[in-house]
Design a protein around this motif. Sequence first.
Motif, short mmCIF file in Angstrom:
data_model
loop_
_atom_site.label_atom_id
_atom_site.label_comp_id
_atom_site.label_asym_id
_atom_site.label_seq_id
_atom_site.Cartn_x
_atom_site.Cartn_y
_atom_site.Cartn_z
N PRO A 190 25.33 -34.38 59.16
CA PRO A 190 23.93 -34.12 59.52
C PRO A 190 23.00 -35.27 59.16
O PRO A 190 22.09 -35.61 59.92
N LEU A 191 23.27 -35.88 57.99
CA LEU A 191 22.39 -36.96 57.53
C LEU A 191 22.46 -38.15 58.48
O LEU A 191 21.46 -38.80 58.77
N ASP A 192 23.66 -38.41 58.97
CA ASP A 192 23.88 -39.52 59.90
C ASP A 192 23.10 -39.28 61.19
O ASP A 192 22.46 -40.19 61.72
N LEU A 193 23.13 -38.02 61.66
CA LEU A 193 22.39 -37.67 62.87
C LEU A 193 20.89 -37.87 62.64
O LEU A 193 20.20 -38.45 63.48
N LEU A 194 20.43 -37.42 61.48
CA LEU A 194 19.00 -37.58 61.16
C LEU A 194 18.60 -39.05 61.16
O LEU A 194 17.54 -39.41 61.66
N LEU A 195 19.46 -39.87 60.61
CA LEU A 195 19.16 -41.30 60.56
C LEU A 195 19.09 -41.89 61.97
O LEU A 195 18.20 -42.68 62.27
N GLN A 196 20.00 -41.47 62.82
CA GLN A 196 19.99 -41.95 64.20
C GLN A 196 18.72 -41.50 64.91
O GLN A 196 18.10 -42.27 65.65
N LEU A 197 18.31 -40.23 64.66
CA LEU A 197 17.08 -39.72 65.27
C LEU A 197 15.88 -40.51 64.77
O LEU A 197 14.97 -40.84 65.53
N ALA A 198 15.89 -40.84 63.47
CA ALA A 198 14.80 -41.61 62.88
C ALA A 198 14.70 -42.97 63.54
O ALA A 198 13.61 -43.47 63.81
N LYS A 199 15.87 -43.57 63.83
CA LYS A 199 15.89 -44.90 64.45
C LYS A 199 15.22 -44.88 65.83
O LYS A 199 14.61 -45.86 66.23
N THR A 200 15.33 -43.73 66.54
CA THR A 200 14.73 -43.66 67.87
C THR A 200 13.21 -43.69 67.80
O THR A 200 12.54 -44.01 68.76
N GLN A 201 12.66 -43.36 66.62
CA GLN A 201 11.20 -43.42 66.47
C GLN A 201 10.71 -44.87 66.32
O GLN A 201 9.54 -45.16 66.39
N LYS A 202 11.65 -45.76 66.08
CA LYS A 202 11.38 -47.20 66.04
C LYS A 202 10.26 -47.59 65.08
O LYS A 202 9.48 -48.50 65.35
N VAL A 203 10.13 -46.87 63.98
CA VAL A 203 9.18 -47.28 62.95
C VAL A 203 9.90 -47.31 61.60
O VAL A 203 11.01 -46.79 61.48
N ASP A 204 9.24 -47.89 60.65
CA ASP A 204 9.76 -47.94 59.30
C ASP A 204 10.04 -46.51 58.81
O ASP A 204 9.27 -45.60 59.10
N LEU A 205 11.13 -46.36 58.09
CA LEU A 205 11.50 -45.03 57.59
C LEU A 205 10.37 -44.39 56.79
O LEU A 205 10.19 -43.18 56.78
N VAL A 206 9.57 -45.23 56.10
CA VAL A 206 8.51 -44.72 55.25
C VAL A 206 7.41 -44.06 56.09
O VAL A 206 6.82 -43.05 55.71
N ARG A 207 7.18 -44.61 57.28
CA ARG A 207 6.09 -44.10 58.10
C ARG A 207 6.58 -43.10 59.16
O ARG A 207 5.84 -42.73 60.05
N ILE A 208 7.82 -42.71 59.02
CA ILE A 208 8.39 -41.87 60.07
C ILE A 208 7.77 -40.47 60.05
O ILE A 208 7.33 -39.99 59.01
N SER A 209 7.69 -39.86 61.22
CA SER A 209 7.16 -38.50 61.29
C SER A 209 8.28 -37.52 60.98
O SER A 209 9.20 -37.31 61.77
N ILE A 210 8.18 -36.97 59.78
CA ILE A 210 9.21 -36.03 59.35
C ILE A 210 9.22 -34.80 60.25
O ILE A 210 10.27 -34.30 60.63
N LEU A 211 8.03 -34.39 60.63
CA LEU A 211 7.92 -33.19 61.46
C LEU A 211 8.68 -33.37 62.77
O LEU A 211 9.45 -32.52 63.19
N GLN A 212 8.46 -34.54 63.37
CA GLN A 212 9.11 -34.83 64.65
C GLN A 212 10.64 -34.87 64.48
O GLN A 212 11.40 -34.34 65.28
N LEU A 213 11.03 -35.49 63.37
CA LEU A 213 12.45 -35.62 63.05
C LEU A 213 13.11 -34.24 62.91
O LEU A 213 14.17 -33.96 63.47
#
Lengths: 188, 188, 268
Positions: free
Chosen positions: C29-52
């Motif tokens: 699951p964590l790997d999937l989350l990371l891949q989804l985060a990458k699609t947001q194309k922003v720094d992990l710190v500024r990522i939208s957790i809600l969207q993720l």
Amino acid sequence: MKENLVLSIIEAFIFAQPKPVTEKVLIALLQQHHLIEADNNENQLYIHHCLTSLQNHYANRGIVLCQIADGWQFRTASDIASYITQTINRPKRLTRSAMETLAIIAYHQPCTRADIEQIRGVSLAQTVTDHLLEMGLITPKGHKKVPGRPTLWGTTPAFLEYLGINDLCDLPKREELLGDIPYQDNPL
Amino acid sequence: MKENLVLSIIEAFIFAQPKPVTEKVLIALLQQHHLIEADNNENQLYIHHCLTSLQNHYANRGIVLCQIADGWQFRTASDIASYITQTINRPKRLTRSAMETLAIIAYHQPCTRADIEQIRGVSLAQTVTDHLLEMGLITPKGHKKVPGRPTLWGTTPAFLEYLGINDLCDLPKREELLGDIPYQDNPL
Amino acid sequence: MDYVVSEHHAEHDQEEDSFVVHLEGFEGPLDLLLQLAKTQKVDLVRISILQLVKQYLEIIDSAKRIRLELAADWLVMAAWLAWLKSCLLLPEKPTDPEAAEQAIDVLHERLEALQQINRVAQWMQNRPLWGQEVFGRGEFEDLTAIDSSGILLDMPRFINAYLTMRRRQAKKREWSVKRRPYWTVKDALNRLRRLLGKDDMPGWQFLEVFLPIFTSETILSPEEKRRQWKAALSGTLLAGLELAKIGQVQLNQTEQFGQIMLKVQSSE
């Protein structure tokens, strides 16, 4: 004249050995033949000068002299890899999970199987550690003093040789890896 | 430029192969990468020219490129061999009968073959005394004045050197050693 | 529900299969989350957790509809994220806002740690690896010469050999206990039987009568003689006791240390 002999000896010795040769061993070898003085503080410098000279001689050739795992070793140049690899029977590259497991062990050593599983967020198949162990890339480093006494894992000198680096410090730094630019470094 | 690449490839390939590499294999390798033309009669000549060029590059160094058994291989230079060869001392072990015979001669010298046989209770092969004689541990010390005039044997200074003692008197006394052995008698 | 699933299955057979494979392609699951985060194309710190979280839950939801046997860890993550989502959407709810913040931090940290390892693994994959692209010398030279001119001889070995040999020789000698010419119980028993068989032994007799007369070829000391006599007497007594036990004789002693008398048991 003497320097040429010393260079030839160092060259031949490193060349003949299956493992990287440390500078300490080279100093002992030269001392044994009275080519350098015993207990001279400058020996270290001299050997380093010789090795650099040899390294320069082998720059831009098919064979290179590299500093690997705290020693020196001749290796085929990586830029001609594509020309010579096809005819040599190569073992398979490590799978992604094996490579990630190896990376976690390298960065967080000594660490347990549970540590690895926690970071990757999935359970770790026994076959992965078995394979890494078989390749001699990892080794047990005692037990963690918690209930169950799980094995702690660390990397071996063969791991450094595998990656062609001299020291664990040569791995990319944490800061380099945390940037938002996807890390792309292909030295080939 | 192209020649440098070809030389590097040949150099790395020969280096990485466990067996001497034939010119035919080298030609095939270069053809595979379109570095030489297929079916060109001059390929043989060209490879030979490259190998000679490499060989010259390695002349008077610690490594030489030599032609062995119809192929080419890198070897450490023979004139450097003496510097990089490490000698391991593996002294010969005396056989049990040789060691026992030596011990009898040391403690009961001068003594004859018959004396040794009487103490050990077995007959003594000629090869054992020959061997001890050859190693310089024993030496004849005249003849016993009995019928047949058998040779009397004694130990040499080299024997003392091996044991690190100055004099036969420095050997542990027989009485001390044999104190715990019941029913001892001295046939001599 | 069953109906929906089967219809879905019939309609999107191709798509669905690839989707299942797609999910299994992730290392958890964590790997999937990371891949989804990458699609947001922003720094992990500024990522939208809600969207993720939304994306993850959507995927798990659709996957659940197709494969009900979805692995537990995927569902545990889904449950945790659903809780996190509720915290984010309803901040005024009397749930602990700090707990939600902490949960977000934990998620950030774990994603960062995994991303770091992803990148190291990638870096390692891209290296010219030993045995893959880079090779060492195919044949190594053994540069060791063995000098066996010396002899392995030292004091411990030497002494040990001498002692071993002498001990072995000592063991070979036969040891026999010197036989003492003492009168044995067996001798006494034979003599008693022989004497009692005669008729001229009526009534009580002194035990000493049955002792043999010693004629020694060697001269014995008085001490030796006394020991010989004592041995004979005790031997005869033991023989007498033996015969008494089987009822052939009677023994009698009137006082302590007194004379021992022996009599043939009458046959009646």
